[in-house]
Design a protein around this motif. Structure first.
Motif, mmCIF file in Angstrom:
data_model
loop_
_atom_site.group_PDB
_atom_site.id
_atom_site.type_symbol
_atom_site.label_atom_id
_atom_site.label_comp_id
_atom_site.label_asym_id
_atom_site.label_seq_id
_atom_site.Cartn_x
_atom_site.Cartn_y
_atom_site.Cartn_z
ATOM 1 N N VAL A 381 0.994 -1.411 9.188
ATOM 2 C CA VAL A 381 1.164 -2.795 9.663
ATOM 3 C C VAL A 381 2.296 -2.790 10.692
ATOM 4 C CG1 VAL A 381 1.681 -5.170 9.000
ATOM 5 C CG2 VAL A 381 0.441 -3.680 7.411
ATOM 6 N N SER A 382 2.038 -3.328 11.872
ATOM 7 C CA SER A 382 3.061 -3.294 12.916
ATOM 8 C C SER A 382 4.279 -4.104 12.482
ATOM 9 C CB SER A 382 2.505 -3.868 14.219
ATOM 10 O OG SER A 382 2.203 -5.231 14.024
ATOM 11 N N GLU A 383 5.401 -3.806 13.084
ATOM 12 C CA GLU A 383 6.635 -4.475 12.665
ATOM 13 C C GLU A 383 6.540 -5.990 12.818
ATOM 14 O OE1 GLU A 383 10.253 -3.297 14.618
ATOM 15 O OE2 GLU A 383 11.456 -4.551 13.279
ATOM 16 N N ALA A 384 5.995 -6.441 13.950
ATOM 17 C CA ALA A 384 5.908 -7.891 14.185
ATOM 18 C C ALA A 384 5.040 -8.547 13.109
ATOM 19 C CB ALA A 384 5.342 -8.154 15.575
ATOM 20 N N GLU A 385 3.914 -7.918 12.819
ATOM 21 C CA GLU A 385 2.996 -8.483 11.824
ATOM 22 C C GLU A 385 3.628 -8.426 10.427
ATOM 23 O OE1 GLU A 385 0.253 -10.160 12.312
ATOM 24 O OE2 GLU A 385 -0.127 -10.374 10.164
ATOM 25 N N ALA A 386 4.324 -7.341 10.149
ATOM 26 C CA ALA A 386 4.973 -7.212 8.844
ATOM 27 C C ALA A 386 6.020 -8.305 8.658
ATOM 28 C CB ALA A 386 5.607 -5.831 8.708
ATOM 29 N N PRO B 55 7.003 1.910 -5.693
ATOM 30 C CA PRO B 55 6.282 0.982 -4.807
ATOM 31 C C PRO B 55 6.923 -0.413 -4.844
ATOM 32 C CG PRO B 55 4.746 2.253 -6.142
ATOM 33 C CD PRO B 55 6.121 2.525 -6.687
ATOM 34 N N VAL B 56 7.006 -1.035 -3.676
ATOM 35 C CA VAL B 56 7.737 -2.297 -3.540
ATOM 36 C C VAL B 56 6.849 -3.477 -3.946
ATOM 37 C CG1 VAL B 56 9.028 -3.736 -1.912
ATOM 38 C CG2 VAL B 56 8.984 -1.255 -1.611
ATOM 39 N N GLU B 57 7.431 -4.408 -4.693
ATOM 40 C CA GLU B 57 6.707 -5.634 -5.043
ATOM 41 C C GLU B 57 6.906 -6.648 -3.925
ATOM 42 O OE1 GLU B 57 7.551 -7.287 -8.855
ATOM 43 O OE2 GLU B 57 7.436 -5.356 -9.889
ATOM 44 N N ILE B 58 5.815 -7.229 -3.448
ATOM 45 C CA ILE B 58 5.937 -8.223 -2.381
ATOM 46 C C ILE B 58 5.222 -9.514 -2.787
ATOM 47 C CG2 ILE B 58 5.632 -8.693 0.067
ATOM 48 C CD1 ILE B 58 5.767 -5.752 0.617
ATOM 49 N N PRO B 59 5.953 -10.467 -3.336
ATOM 50 C CA PRO B 59 5.343 -11.737 -3.721
ATOM 51 C C PRO B 59 4.861 -12.489 -2.486
ATOM 52 C CG PRO B 59 7.625 -11.566 -4.543
ATOM 53 C CD PRO B 59 7.401 -10.446 -3.588
ATOM 54 N N MET B 64 -5.159 -7.435 -1.063
ATOM 55 C CA MET B 64 -6.318 -7.275 -0.194
ATOM 56 C C MET B 64 -5.994 -7.620 1.252
ATOM 57 S SD MET B 64 -8.838 -6.217 -1.852
ATOM 58 C CE MET B 64 -10.491 -6.817 -1.728
ATOM 59 N N ASN B 65 -5.289 -8.750 1.426
ATOM 60 C CA ASN B 65 -4.927 -9.177 2.766
ATOM 61 C C ASN B 65 -4.113 -8.127 3.487
ATOM 62 O OD1 ASN B 65 -5.620 -11.398 4.119
ATOM 63 N ND2 ASN B 65 -4.262 -12.784 2.989
ATOM 64 N N PHE B 66 -3.147 -7.621 2.757
ATOM 65 C CA PHE B 66 -2.257 -6.599 3.276
ATOM 66 C C PHE B 66 -3.046 -5.350 3.672
ATOM 67 C CE2 PHE B 66 -0.764 -2.733 1.027
ATOM 68 C CZ PHE B 66 0.006 -2.185 2.042
ATOM 69 N N LEU B 67 -3.912 -4.941 2.789
ATOM 70 C CA LEU B 67 -4.644 -3.699 3.026
ATOM 71 C C LEU B 67 -5.604 -3.839 4.213
ATOM 72 C CD1 LEU B 67 -4.782 -0.905 1.928
ATOM 73 C CD2 LEU B 67 -6.500 -1.648 0.287
ATOM 74 N N ARG B 68 -6.200 -5.025 4.311
ATOM 75 C CA ARG B 68 -7.122 -5.241 5.416
ATOM 76 C C ARG B 68 -6.382 -5.226 6.744
ATOM 77 N NH1 ARG B 68 -11.439 -10.092 6.188
ATOM 78 N NH2 ARG B 68 -12.270 -9.203 8.101
ATOM 79 N N THR B 69 -5.195 -5.857 6.754
ATOM 80 C CA THR B 69 -4.371 -5.845 7.970
ATOM 81 C C THR B 69 -3.978 -4.416 8.321
ATOM 82 O OG1 THR B 69 -3.491 -7.991 7.306
ATOM 83 C CG2 THR B 69 -2.313 -6.837 9.052
ATOM 84 N N ALA B 70 -3.522 -3.669 7.304
ATOM 85 C CA ALA B 70 -3.095 -2.279 7.533
ATOM 86 C C ALA B 70 -4.253 -1.441 8.083
ATOM 87 C CB ALA B 70 -2.571 -1.680 6.232
ATOM 88 N N MET B 71 -5.425 -1.580 7.455
ATOM 89 C CA MET B 71 -6.580 -0.775 7.898
ATOM 90 C C MET B 71 -6.978 -1.121 9.320
ATOM 91 S SD MET B 71 -9.380 -0.208 4.975
ATOM 92 C CE MET B 71 -10.150 1.056 5.963
ATOM 93 N N ASN B 72 -7.046 -2.423 9.591
ATOM 94 C CA ASN B 72 -7.533 -2.819 10.911
ATOM 95 C C ASN B 72 -6.543 -2.509 12.022
ATOM 96 O OD1 ASN B 72 -10.152 -3.485 10.321
ATOM 97 N ND2 ASN B 72 -9.635 -5.583 9.726
ATOM 98 N N GLU B 73 -5.259 -2.603 11.712
ATOM 99 C CA GLU B 73 -4.286 -2.212 12.739
ATOM 100 C C GLU B 73 -4.383 -0.710 13.004
ATOM 101 O OE1 GLU B 73 -0.513 -3.710 13.504
ATOM 102 O OE2 GLU B 73 -0.728 -5.532 12.289
ATOM 103 N N THR B 74 -4.600 0.053 11.946
ATOM 104 C CA THR B 74 -4.746 1.503 12.099
ATOM 105 C C THR B 74 -6.009 1.839 12.901
ATOM 106 O OG1 THR B 74 -3.630 1.820 9.994
ATOM 107 C CG2 THR B 74 -4.871 3.695 10.827
ATOM 108 N N ARG B 75 -7.080 1.138 12.582
ATOM 109 C CA ARG B 75 -8.328 1.383 13.312
ATOM 110 C C ARG B 75 -8.168 1.026 14.785
ATOM 111 N NH1 ARG B 75 -13.033 2.060 10.092
ATOM 112 N NH2 ARG B 75 -14.293 1.333 11.830
ATOM 113 N N LYS B 76 -7.539 -0.113 15.017
ATOM 114 C CA LYS B 76 -7.336 -0.571 16.395
ATOM 115 C C LYS B 76 -6.529 0.465 17.189
ATOM 116 C CE LYS B 76 -5.132 -4.480 17.410
ATOM 117 N NZ LYS B 76 -4.629 -5.786 16.927
ATOM 118 N N ALA B 77 -5.468 0.971 16.543
ATOM 119 C CA ALA B 77 -4.610 1.954 17.224
ATOM 120 C C ALA B 77 -5.378 3.232 17.543
ATOM 121 C CB ALA B 77 -3.395 2.256 16.356
ATOM 122 N N ASN B 78 -6.427 3.483 16.769
ATOM 123 C CA ASN B 78 -7.208 4.693 16.997
ATOM 124 C C ASN B 78 -8.496 4.415 17.777
ATOM 125 O OD1 ASN B 78 -5.841 7.045 15.602
ATOM 126 N ND2 ASN B 78 -5.759 5.490 14.014
ATOM 127 N N GLY B 79 -8.546 3.242 18.400
ATOM 128 C CA GLY B 79 -9.682 2.896 19.238
ATOM 129 C C GLY B 79 -10.955 2.596 18.466
#
Lengths: 422, 214
Positions: A381-386, B55-59, B64-79
């Motif tokens: 997750v990018s820093e801005a988004e995080a 692992p950090v707790e983030i209230p 799911m939201n987090f994971l989807r954001t992480a996956m899609n940002e990773t995918r985007k960065a890899n074209g």
């Protein structure tokens, strides 16, 4: 020999306050003459300077201004429109759909018995200059009179539109809920053009009868918006319930005062606030909860993010009288500061004279959790988004308390858009 | 492997880009590039994944939201195109099975109220979703009972392929009964002081770290 002429700083507003025919106007005007303008030495105004508001001339509000109505909320409401403080029937929905509930311009009802009996009772002037100013010459306002057991079929959406600068607008509402009545009101302020030199000095008196339930959602999200000095006076009867959520996302100087008297046993008050302040926005949430009788509960949660040159102020007082046994009162204010120029002043206060009570208060000022930030970033997750995710998450606890799901979703999207812009 | 305070977790965190650590000496080359130049998210996009010891707790942030954001940002960065909601959910269901994750945990706030074992499982689940090239497991076995250990190790084993690598940080031989290493490195005082085949771990268990430190 020299003579010194002391010019009353209120000279800029006094001419606009004369000649009103509203109840108590003459007495109030006399009070305006005697009450001083609060300074930083006035405890209740210590961190919110209002002296400069009196340095400019004002004009009377323009009620007939032509406006463009914004899009409706994304869910069904009864919309009531005020333009520069004046009620506009021509722009409002049909307000006679809920049987047993009067929803109208307060000005039309001043001579009616219930209004005469209660007007000015919930928000007395005392030593409050702004209350005196409002009472001396209210512009107009909303009356909601809900008779026994009635309920609004859908939320009321009160839309205040300010069209120009330089106006002194003084909204004056009176909400009266009789036994068992339930009313939900959304109050939204919108500015058209540059209204930043206008002053909205509003008072709302809320009288909640036995077992009645009043919910107010207040939204302040105006670019180039006017200065807001607002007071909600609230009296809650036996087993009555009052809930207000105040969301401040934009504005110049905003003061939201909520003054609650828990006057009947088992009454409950819930005050929630969310703010995201940037630019030079100054937001002051000032609350007082009086536990006057036994077995009442109150819960306050205010959370916000202050960035750039924004200022956040919270001053909350809970006062538990000697007789108010078995009181439960909770109060919390948490802040995240971003940047070197952002400021937060927070002052929680408890004053307890009863011995069988459960009370807590607390405040925090901090930064976004660095560990959480790294955790999210380490997953891609990018820093801005995080930062946005954590900022939003910080305020989620307040949003979760808002029972109207559609309003909550609407606020969440506004907050996201705001965080996006930070 | 290595005794307490030998620098194992420090190494893991430095590789993932934790900003509290300043690298004063040495280089890290990853796929031909200088890893230390990259931000934590850039490392993640290049396939580095750290399974946290704590692992950090983030209230307020849903798993799911987090994971989807992480996956899609990773995918985007890899074209790559972003993953749609339906495809994402299909993948979630498939990968959750690897670590026997409860569907209920997916919709909860990130790690909030998770037991120690559930947190570690969530780490491996995230790893399964993000399919890293280099997975770093920082004491993933600590605090796990034997059943949870078996599940977590099973998840890792299913992800192993010729195209990826894992660094497994542990104190105990126990984990290595389930995740069989190709090489064992022993760290002490911030240096690798001995390397050897998997049997080295057994020998350490028997003779203690003093033996290698000599």
């Amino acid at each position: 020999m020299t003579t010194t002429t002391i010019i009353d700083p209120k000279a800029t507003v006094l001419p606009l306050l004369e000649g009103s025919t509203w109840p108590n106007a003459a007495e109030a005007l006399a009070q305006v003459h005697t009450l001083p303008v609060p300074t930083s030495k006035t405890e209740a105004w210590k961190y919110t300077r209002v002296g400069k508001l009196f340095n400019q001339p004002y004009i009377t509000p323009k009620g007939d201004a032509t406006v463009t109505l914004p899009a409706r909320l994304p869910f069904d409401t009864t919309r009531i429109v005020f333009v520069n403080g004046h009620f506009r029937a021509d722009l409002s929905d049909d307000l006679k759909t809920d049987k047993g509930i009067v929803i109208d311009s307060l000005k039309h009802h001043l001579v009616h018995g219930p209004v005469k009996a209660h007007y000015g009772q919930v928000a007395p002037i005392g030593d409050r200059l702004f209350t005196a100013m409002n009472t001396a010459a209210p512009t107009d306002g909303l009356i909601i009179l809900a008779t026994k057991g009635t309920k609004t079929s859908k939320p009321l959406h009160v839309l205040h539109i300010t069209t120009d600068g330089g106006q002194l607008i003084q909204p004056r509402d009176l909400f009266m809920l009789h036994e068992g009545a339930e009313v939900e009101v959304i109050i939204e302020h919108v500015a058209e053009g540059n209204a930043s030199t206008s002053l909205i000095n509003s008072i709302r008196e809320n009288l909640i009868g036995e077992g009645a339930n009043l919910t107010i959602h207040l939204l302040q999200n105006e670019a180039n918006g006017p200065v807001h000095i607002g007071l909600d006076g609230v009296t809650i009867g036996t087993k009555g319930r009052f809930s207000i959520d105040t969301t401040t996302l934009n504005g110049s100087l905003v003061r939201n005062e909520v003054n609650v008297a828990l006057a009947g046993p088992e009454a409950h008050a819930e005050l929630n606030g969310v703010y995201v302040l940037n630019g030079t926005t100054h937001c002051d949430n000032h609350t007082y909860i009086g536990h006057d009788v036994p077995d009442c509960t109150s819960d306050e949660l205010y959370k916000g993010i202050v960035a750039e040159k924004g200022t956040g102020v919270f001053n909350g007082k809970v006062y538990v009288k000697q007789d108010a046994q078995r009181t439960r009162a909770y109060q919390s204010n948490a802040n995240i500061l971003q940047g070197d120029d952002a400021k937060v002043y927070t002052k929680p206060e408890l004053e307890i004279y009863a011995d069988d009570v459960k009370c807590s208060h607390g405040c925090t000022i901090g930064r976004l959790d660095e560990k959480g930030l790294f955790y999210l970033r380490s997953r891609g997750v990018s820093e801005a988004e995080a930062r946005r995710m954590l900022s939003h998450a910080f305020m989620t606890q307040v949003l979760e308390r808002i029972t109207n799901e559609e309003w909550r979703k609407h606020l969440a999207s506004l907050i996201d858009a705001k965080l996006e812009a930070l | 492997m290595g005794p307490n305070g030998s620098g194992k977790s420090t190494l893991a965190n430095v590789l993932a880009g934790r900003e509290e650590y300043e690298v004063t000496e040495g280089t890290v080359t990853y796929q031909g590039a200088d890893l230390l130049e990259l931000s934590p998210e850039e490392r993640a996009w290049k396939g580095i994944f750290l399974a946290f010891q704590y692992p950090v707790e983030i209230p307020g942030v849903s798993n799911m939201n987090f994971l989807r954001t992480a996956m899609n940002e990773t995918r985007k960065a890899n074209g790559l195109a972003e993953l749609g909601g339906k495809d994402f959910l299909t993948l979630v269901r498939e990968r959750a099975k690897l670590v026997e994750m409860d569907a209920d945990l997916m919709n909860r706030n990130l790690n909030v109220g998770f037991s120690g074992g559930e947190k570690k499982r969530n780490e491996i689940f995230q790893m399964a979703m993000l399919e890293p090239k280099l997975g770093i497991l920082d004491e993933t076995d600590s605090g796990l009972d034997i059943d949870a250990l078996r599940i977590v190790a099973g998840g890792v084993n299913k992800l192993r392929s010729k195209d990826n690598a894992f660094i497994v940080v542990t104190h105990y031989q126990r984990l290595l009964d389930y995740i069989v290493p190709d090489v064992v490195h022993v760290m002490a005082d911030g240096r690798i002081i001995k390397s050897g085949p998997k049997e080295l771990a057994l020998e350490l268990e028997e003779r203690g770290y003093d033996w290698v430190k000599g």
